[in-house]
Design a protein around this motif. Structure first.
Motif, PDB file in Angstrom:
ATOM      1  N   LEU A 288       8.675   7.381  10.547  1.00  0.00           N
ATOM      2  CA  LEU A 288       8.074   6.396   9.884  1.00  0.00           C
ATOM      3  C   LEU A 288       6.725   6.710   9.273  1.00  0.00           C
ATOM      4  O   LEU A 288       6.646   6.125   8.047  1.00  0.00           O
ATOM      5  CB  LEU A 288       7.646   5.233  10.993  1.00  0.00           C
ATOM      6  N   SER A 289       5.973   7.503   9.451  1.00  0.00           N
ATOM      7  CA  SER A 289       4.903   8.104   8.896  1.00  0.00           C
ATOM      8  C   SER A 289       5.153   8.755   7.487  1.00  0.00           C
ATOM      9  O   SER A 289       4.500   8.632   6.468  1.00  0.00           O
ATOM     10  CB  SER A 289       3.839   8.977   9.541  1.00  0.00           C
ATOM     11  N   LEU A 290       6.239   9.701   7.785  1.00  0.00           N
ATOM     12  CA  LEU A 290       6.845  10.350   6.418  1.00  0.00           C
ATOM     13  C   LEU A 290       7.333   9.392   5.384  1.00  0.00           C
ATOM     14  O   LEU A 290       7.057   9.846   4.170  1.00  0.00           O
ATOM     15  CB  LEU A 290       7.554  11.484   6.761  1.00  0.00           C
ATOM     16  N   GLN A 291       8.118   8.380   5.936  1.00  0.00           N
ATOM     17  CA  GLN A 291       8.493   7.443   5.090  1.00  0.00           C
ATOM     18  C   GLN A 291       7.643   6.669   4.328  1.00  0.00           C
ATOM     19  O   GLN A 291       7.822   6.483   2.852  1.00  0.00           O
ATOM     20  CB  GLN A 291       9.650   6.533   5.701  1.00  0.00           C
ATOM     21  N   LEU A 292       6.609   6.422   5.005  1.00  0.00           N
ATOM     22  CA  LEU A 292       5.267   5.726   4.406  1.00  0.00           C
ATOM     23  C   LEU A 292       4.823   6.373   3.248  1.00  0.00           C
ATOM     24  O   LEU A 292       4.503   5.865   2.247  1.00  0.00           O
ATOM     25  CB  LEU A 292       4.567   5.226   5.324  1.00  0.00           C
ATOM     26  N   VAL A 293       4.456   7.760   3.466  1.00  0.00           N
ATOM     27  CA  VAL A 293       4.028   8.452   2.743  1.00  0.00           C
ATOM     28  C   VAL A 293       4.868   8.743   1.321  1.00  0.00           C
ATOM     29  O   VAL A 293       4.358   8.690   0.327  1.00  0.00           O
ATOM     30  CB  VAL A 293       3.771   9.891   3.323  1.00  0.00           C
ATOM     31  N   GLY A 294       6.307   8.830   1.742  1.00  0.00           N
ATOM     32  CA  GLY A 294       7.392   8.932   0.561  1.00  0.00           C
ATOM     33  C   GLY A 294       7.193   7.508  -0.351  1.00  0.00           C
ATOM     34  O   GLY A 294       7.179   7.735  -1.630  1.00  0.00           O
ATOM     35  N   ILE A 295       7.236   6.557   0.193  1.00  0.00           N
ATOM     36  CA  ILE A 295       7.049   4.992  -0.499  1.00  0.00           C
ATOM     37  C   ILE A 295       5.678   5.204  -1.247  1.00  0.00           C
ATOM     38  O   ILE A 295       5.695   4.752  -2.673  1.00  0.00           O
ATOM     39  CB  ILE A 295       7.003   4.112   0.393  1.00  0.00           C
ATOM     40  N   PHE A 296       4.831   5.752  -0.811  1.00  0.00           N
ATOM     41  CA  PHE A 296       3.365   5.601  -1.529  1.00  0.00           C
ATOM     42  C   PHE A 296       3.291   6.549  -2.596  1.00  0.00           C
ATOM     43  O   PHE A 296       2.838   6.237  -3.630  1.00  0.00           O
ATOM     44  CB  PHE A 296       2.207   6.065  -0.654  1.00  0.00           C
ATOM     45  N   TYR A 297       3.855   7.739  -2.542  1.00  0.00           N
ATOM     46  CA  TYR A 297       4.209   9.023  -3.706  1.00  0.00           C
ATOM     47  C   TYR A 297       5.247   8.358  -4.848  1.00  0.00           C
ATOM     48  O   TYR A 297       4.703   8.449  -5.875  1.00  0.00           O
ATOM     49  CB  TYR A 297       4.534   9.915  -3.015  1.00  0.00           C
ATOM     50  N   ALA A 298       6.050   7.628  -4.427  1.00  0.00           N
ATOM     51  CA  ALA A 298       6.910   7.223  -5.132  1.00  0.00           C
ATOM     52  C   ALA A 298       6.471   6.208  -6.201  1.00  0.00           C
ATOM     53  O   ALA A 298       7.042   5.964  -7.440  1.00  0.00           O
ATOM     54  CB  ALA A 298       8.245   6.574  -4.532  1.00  0.00           C
TER      55      ALA A 298
END
Length: 404
Positions: A288-298
């Motif tokens: 979940l933490s990595l998904q949030l980082v991915g959303i933020f970066y996208a």
């Protein structure tokens, strides 16, 4: 048991357990059907999902490592791993599924009161609606992910993000097969589709399994509360009647028995699922933490609609699974506590001494808060879901600070 009651109870399995059976049969996990063909199909499913994770991780051999790259690969790999673990757990521990199903069916078949049958049917209907809702949500997610690779070709909505010389044949999840991906595009795409359908199907099957059983646990606790209330709905003059005393003792004893049976089933489930659940919790927090980082970066750095949709879809899936598990745990706790509220509010003081002792026994158990705990550490409740989300956000901030 009257004829109507027998007919009603015989319909419970076909009305409310058939979705549970269909989901497990489709995945090859139905414990009563383990033929060689089914075992071969299960091995193929496992091989497809595991090989897909391996071909994702092989990108570390051919690509320069950056924080963005690591987040992109691990966020998706961990999600697929999150799906593989329940699949193998259900496959290996088929006796757990058998034990739970057979005991729930036995308890339901022993119900004689029409109101009790109506209660268990109502909770069965809730389990059915939850299963249908989860299935529809998964179908919608799979529909979106299925269209992602071919959206540029159909609508050209990503044409501004792709050079004219670049082919539209792009896989939205980065993998490394050590072959010409342009030439074997459709084989790679088929592998991706198969892996994601198996992964999401496993999540839905496990979700239907857990929510269905938990809903029936709530129904058993509600029946226990109903029996306590019905036992004490008598007049003071009727209490002195010896026959009524025996009837009250019988009903209170039956309420205690079904309460104790439900607790044994819950503890059996927790005991067998304990180790696996701790592993899943760790993966959920990190993923979940990595998904949030991915959303933020996208959104912030290189806006790519396909990456944004992927990470959002996986985030919704993880949050839905976590919220669903913690909601059913909270519901079981609430129904458990409602039993003692019912025992306290009945006219226990007009009953015989033996009945008063039974009710006092229930009230004493109610003084200790009951929670569904794994290893005495993690409690399944809405509060735990909030804590899990908070921890994930904390890890997200740490990863983002490292990236920055």
């Amino acid at each position: 048991m009257c004829v109507e009651a027998r007919i009603s109870m015989s319909c419970i399995d076909t009305q409310f357990f058939y979705l549970h059976r269909i989901s497990l049969v489709t995945l090859g996990l139905w414990p009563y059907d383990r033929t060689m063909l089914v075992q071969l199909r299960s091995c193929v499913f496992s091989l497809i999902t595991i090989s897909f994770i391996i071909f994702q991780l092989t990108t570390f051999l051919t690509t320069e490592w950056t924080i963005d790259f690591i987040v992109e690969i691990l966020s998706i790999s961990l999600f697929f791993l999150l799906c593989i673990i329940p699949y193998h757990f259900i496959w290996l521990d088929k006796h757990l599924v058998k034990h739970m199903l057979e005991n729930l069916q036995r308890i339901c078949s022993e119900l004689k009161d029409e109101n009790e049958i109506a209660i268990i049917k109502r909770y069965g209907h809730i389990a059915k609606c939850v299963a249908i809702g989860l299935t529809l949500l998964a179908m919608w997610g799979l529909f979106v992910f299925t269209l992602l690779p071919i959206l540029p070709r159909i609508f050209g909505i990503f044409s501004l993000l792709v050079n004219k010389s670049e082919s539209y044949r792009k896989i939205y999840i980065r993998t490394e097969y050590f072959v010409d991906e342009e030439k074997y595009f459709y084989f790679i795409l088929l592998h991706l589709y198969a892996a994601q359908y198996i992964a999401v199907g496993t999540l839905i099957g496990a979700g239907i399994l857990v929510t269905g059983y938990s809903t029936y646990f709530c129904g058993l606790f509600n029946i226990a509360s109903y029996r306590i209330k019905q036992a004490m709905r008598i007049n003071c003059d009727e209490v002195t009647n010896q026959k009524n005393k025996r009837e009250i003792n019988k009903k209170i004893s039956q309420a205690v028995d079904i309460h104790r049976t439900a607790l044994k089933l819950i503890e059996f489930l927790l005991c067998n699922f304990e180790g696996t659940y701790f592993v899943l919790i760790a993966i959920i927090i990190l993923c979940l933490s990595l998904q949030l980082v991915g959303i933020f970066y996208a959104i912030s750095f290189a806006f790519r609609m396909e990456n944004f949709l992927i990470h959002c879809g996986f985030t919704v899936g993880i949050l839905t699974c976590s919220l669903g598990i913690n909601c059913v745990g909270q519901a079981i706790t609430d129904h458990y506590n409602y039993i003692f509220s019912s025992a306290y509010n009945v006219r226990w003081y007009v009953a015989s001494v033996r009945v008063q002792r039974l009710i006092l026994f229930l009230l004493q158990k109610g003084t200790k808060p009951y929670n569904m705990k794994f290893g005495g550490i993690y409690t399944i409740s809405l509060e735990s879901f909030a804590s899990l989300s908070t921890v994930s956000i904390s890890y997200f901030t740490v990863i983002y600070s490292m990236q920055k």
